[in-house]
Scaffold this active site. Structure first.
Site, mmCIF file in Angstrom:
data_model
loop_
_atom_site.group_PDB
_atom_site.id
_atom_site.type_symbol
_atom_site.label_atom_id
_atom_site.label_comp_id
_atom_site.label_asym_id
_atom_site.label_seq_id
_atom_site.Cartn_x
_atom_site.Cartn_y
_atom_site.Cartn_z
ATOM 1 N N HIS A 13 -1.543 3.857 -1.888
ATOM 2 C CA HIS A 13 -2.634 4.788 -1.593
ATOM 3 C C HIS A 13 -2.664 5.949 -2.578
ATOM 4 O O HIS A 13 -3.711 6.563 -2.783
ATOM 5 C CB HIS A 13 -2.518 5.323 -0.163
ATOM 6 C CG HIS A 13 -2.923 4.331 0.880
ATOM 7 N ND1 HIS A 13 -4.062 3.571 0.790
ATOM 8 C CD2 HIS A 13 -2.339 3.959 2.046
ATOM 9 C CE1 HIS A 13 -4.169 2.787 1.837
ATOM 10 N NE2 HIS A 13 -3.134 3.000 2.622
ATOM 11 N N ARG B 152 2.573 -8.605 4.604
ATOM 12 C CA ARG B 152 1.661 -8.111 3.559
ATOM 13 C C ARG B 152 2.512 -7.569 2.423
ATOM 14 O O ARG B 152 3.145 -6.522 2.537
ATOM 15 C CB ARG B 152 0.708 -7.049 4.088
ATOM 16 C CG ARG B 152 -0.269 -6.615 2.993
ATOM 17 C CD ARG B 152 -1.607 -6.197 3.503
ATOM 18 N NE ARG B 152 -2.566 -6.115 2.408
ATOM 19 C CZ ARG B 152 -3.776 -5.604 2.531
ATOM 20 N NH1 ARG B 152 -4.177 -5.145 3.693
ATOM 21 N NH2 ARG B 152 -4.592 -5.573 1.497
ATOM 22 N N GLN C 63 -17.820 4.809 2.795
ATOM 23 C CA GLN C 63 -18.285 6.072 3.359
ATOM 24 C C GLN C 63 -18.101 6.173 4.865
ATOM 25 O O GLN C 63 -17.809 7.259 5.382
ATOM 26 C CB GLN C 63 -19.762 6.291 2.991
ATOM 27 C CG GLN C 63 -19.983 6.536 1.514
ATOM 28 C CD GLN C 63 -21.448 6.768 1.196
ATOM 29 O OE1 GLN C 63 -22.212 7.298 2.006
ATOM 30 N NE2 GLN C 63 -21.873 6.344 0.016
ATOM 31 N N TYR D 289 3.450 2.031 2.041
ATOM 32 C CA TYR D 289 4.028 2.424 3.321
ATOM 33 C C TYR D 289 5.550 2.205 3.305
ATOM 34 O O TYR D 289 6.125 1.838 2.276
ATOM 35 C CB TYR D 289 3.347 1.665 4.455
ATOM 36 C CG TYR D 289 1.908 2.088 4.678
ATOM 37 C CD1 TYR D 289 1.604 3.361 5.154
ATOM 38 C CD2 TYR D 289 0.833 1.237 4.391
ATOM 39 C CE1 TYR D 289 0.293 3.772 5.353
ATOM 40 C CE2 TYR D 289 -0.478 1.632 4.584
ATOM 41 C CZ TYR D 289 -0.742 2.908 5.063
ATOM 42 O OH TYR D 289 -2.042 3.318 5.242
ATOM 43 N N GLU E 250 0.802 -1.231 0.000
ATOM 44 C CA GLU E 250 0.000 0.000 0.000
ATOM 45 C C GLU E 250 0.833 1.278 0.000
ATOM 46 O O GLU E 250 0.310 2.359 0.264
ATOM 47 C CB GLU E 250 -0.989 0.028 1.174
ATOM 48 C CG GLU E 250 -2.339 -0.564 0.858
ATOM 49 C CD GLU E 250 -2.323 -2.060 0.675
ATOM 50 O OE1 GLU E 250 -3.211 -2.569 -0.011
ATOM 51 O OE2 GLU E 250 -1.432 -2.762 1.211
#
Length: 682
Positions: free
Chosen positions: A258, A220, A345, A172, A170
């Site tokens: 991201h 991960r 949301q 990081y 992601e």
């Protein structure tokens, strides 16, 4: 419909890791809730995990916990670097173990993604999602970071965790070291892939040595970066094999940084879109591999495991939506699963706004100790008028709490605005929520009366103690000369296919509904949209074979079905009010399809020529066939007693929820939560 309890045998099969066994192949992946960041919320965090482990999940992973201050996602974010932190973490591990589950703590160093001034990275290159430019870690800084990971892992072991997940995807910190996008170093930690992977491999090697062999060490791994400067498939495999040799117990798979401009988890991404990439990784390593991203129902999960493609499936948001997911699968009650619709949301959008994460379709998520559905001390006779999301939530929760509930709606089917929303391409999952509520009405014993517009007099005559008005909204008609013309229609007319607009359309209102109408009108309604993974990959330029670095290729060119104009009065950027994690996807779709967007618009008139507007003082005429109104709504509250008239003794109490209470912008998250909160309080 219900299915056989034996319909998903591979999904429910234990997984033997050698020194320990997981009770099934379902993992609740890491999901940051915000509860991790404050010590006084750990009792709530424990209750949150307890409920999901009681619901049958085999393995859970916490939200990201930083190994040191530099790794914080937010100032004073969740950190495990002191023996004094262990006490609070034991509340979580004890709760999980009491329910027979296993739990890993995710060690996450944010690197340049941190929203705090101490950020560090492989190189001093600012990320597009944080205001802070990182400092490049020195060699001594790298050594200190490795020690921080070791300390964090050993403290996690002391706190009772069954293992740790080291976050390496992601975008990081460890992912930042692995890819040339953010690693421009010329020392032993930069350049070749052997150098770039030195930090994550050394962390895994030293953590394994520190915690021993009987401790789960999951990594991960970013198997598809989806950014320029990402790794090739050969590099992904080389890193995985080195990590396995260093001591990894099993691999979780991650997709996309991201900052990537490719959606990976929103509802428009096909189910299990990336599972084939996880399957390729499984062929390259010998330890178990876990598939992730957009797996939300058991049939897809069962197929993946039964075929041998992967060993487990990871689902995070689906366990926000339904903590009983596994138990329902085991009992053959698949039709009772409250399905995650991938809207983001109340979960990810909350996280990025520094709010506690919850779930649009399950407002109890993250609030297990506060929003309680207990049996009421006195049964009340309750009428709920309106079978949209707010009314469905209120009716089913009230019935669960023991009340005698009747649900009314003038339509011949339940769903309200959800029936409109699920017509939008990419929002087909919304139908799952209506399937869930339809079953829930039967399970809880709610009486349902459809196809009749009930009056206040009829309600009063039936002796209800409580009348909940979830009657929703009616579209607002703006005051524009010519707005009553035949070529001016509402969004409801369009999405319900009552009107087929022409080839040039102006959409007045650029909120969520305006964007939905835009996406709907980009396609020929007579042609069924392909929803295959291959079509989606061509649309977004994704190469699941990862022949190109990062898995990116040129998107397929598109020919829009209509010329659209999306207009708003506000002077802010069009779409600025959309959700942080999904809004950019909607903007990208419209931009790619040539939709012209205007802010700061004043509407002058509508005539035979088209729509006359002024944009920042400049007069323009949009020669359009139709104008679609998405300019807000008004609450429908005709059943409320007249204001100022005193209630008679014994008269029912009236409440309004959802759009009937506030019609500013349709908000299913608020509507469902208001319904549940009110019903639980009756």
């Amino acid at each position: 419909m219900s299915v056989s309890p034996n319909a998903h045998p591979h999904l429910l099969q234990p997984l033997d890791l050698g020194f320990t066994t997981l009770r099934n192949r379902v993992m609740m992946g890491s999901m940051h809730t915000g509860l991790e960041d404050r010590f006084y919320n750990y009792a709530k965090l424990a209750a949150y995990f307890r409920e999901r482990v009681r619901g049958g999940v085999g393995l859970v992973v916490t939200g990201g916990i930083s190994p040191n201050r530099q790794g914080w996602l937010l100032p004073f974010g969740g950190t495990l670097n002191s023996i004094f932190d262990v006490y609070n973490h034991r509340k979580v591990t004890r709760a999980v173990h009491e329910e027979g589950g296993k739990i890993l703590m995710q060690i996450l160093h944010s690197g340049r993604y941190g929203y705090q001034p101490f950020v560090v990275s492989a190189s001093s290159i600012k990320s597009p999602i944080s205001m802070f430019k990182p400092k490049a870690l020195t060699v001594s800084g790298i050594e200190s970071t490795i020690k921080a990971y070791l300390r964090c892992a050993k403290l996690a072991q002391k706190a009772g965790y069954d293992g740790v997940e080291i976050m390496g995807s992601e975008g990081y910190l460890l992912n930042q070291f692995l890819c040339t996008r953010s690693n421009k170093r010329t020392d032993a930690y930069g350049g070749s892939i052997e150098n770039r992977m030195r930090l994550p491999v050394e962390i895994v090697r030293q953590v394994r040595a520190a915690v021993g062999s009987n401790f789960i060490l999951m990594y991960r791994h970013s198997v598809l970066d989806l950014v320029e400067g990402g790794n090739s498939w050969e590099e992904v495999v080389q890193v995985a094999q080195a990590l396995e040799a260093a001591g990894v117990t099993l691999f979780n798979t991650g997709f996309g940084w991201h900052e990537a401009r490719t959606p990976t988890i929103v509802t428009s991404v096909p189910r299990a879109a990336f599972a084939s990439v996880a399957a390729r990784l499984k062929q390259a390593v010998t330890v178990p591999v876990i598939a992730s991203n957009r797996i939300n129902m058991p049939d897809e999960a069962e197929t993946l495991i039964a075929s041998g493609s992967v060993d487990m499936v990871s689902m995070a948001r689906p366990f926000l939506a339904d903590s009983e997911w596994v138990n329902k699968v085991a009992a053959g009650r698949v039709d009772e699963i409250n399905t995650c619709i991938g809207c983001n949301q109340a979960c990810l959008d909350h996280t990025f706004a520094n709010q506690r994460a919850s779930c649009l379709v399950n407002p109890r998520a993250g609030h297990e100790t506060e929003l309680l559905y207990r049996k009421a001390q006195r049964q009340k006779k309750v009428a709920v008028v309106g079978a949209g999301p707010a009314g469905l939530s209120a009716a089913t929760v009230a019935a669960e709490c023991g009340h005698d509930v009747t649900l009314f709606d003038s339509s011949d089917r339940i769903g309200g605005q959800f029936n409109i929303a699920m017509q939008v391409p990419g929002k087909e999952e919304f139908a799952q929520t209506l399937r869930y509520f339809s079953k829930r009405l039967k399970v809880t014993g709610v009486r349902v009366q459809l196809g009749h517009r009930v009056t206040r007099e009829q309600l009063l005559a039936q002796g209800f103690d409580v009348i909940v008005l979830a009657t929703g909204i009616v579209p607002r008609t703006p005051r524009i000369p010519g707005v009553q013309r035949a070529n001016v229609v509402t969004y409801a007319d369009v999405l319900q296919r009552k009107v087929v607009p022409g080839s040039r359309v102006a959409i007045i209102g650029a909120g969520g509904i305006g964007f939905d109408v835009g996406e709907f009108l980009l396609h020929d309604p007579a042609v069924a949209l392909p929803v295959s993974i291959d079509h989606w990959c061509r649309e977004w330029g994704v190469d699941l074979q990862a022949q190109a670095n990062g898995g990116l290729i040129s998107p397929e060119s598109v020919k829009p079905y209509r010329q659209l104009y999306l207009l708003q009065r506000k002077s802010t950027r069009v779409g600025a009010g959309l959700g942080k994690t999904s809004g950019w996807v909607h903007r990208a779709v419209l931009q790619r399809n040539g939709v012209q967007m205007f802010s700061g618009v004043e509407y002058q008139r509508i005539d035979d020529i088209g729509l006359h507007i002024t944009v920042n003082g400049e007069a323009r005429v949009l020669e359009v066939d139709h104008v679609v109104l998405c300019a807000g709504q008004e609450s429908l509250i005709e059943l409320m007693p007249p204001a100022g008239v005193p209630s008679e003794l014994g008269a029912p109490r009236f409440y309004t929820i959802g759009g009937a209470a506030l019609a500013s912008e349709l908000d299913a998250k608020r509507a469902i939560r208001e319904g549940a909160v009110l019903a639980a309080s009756l």
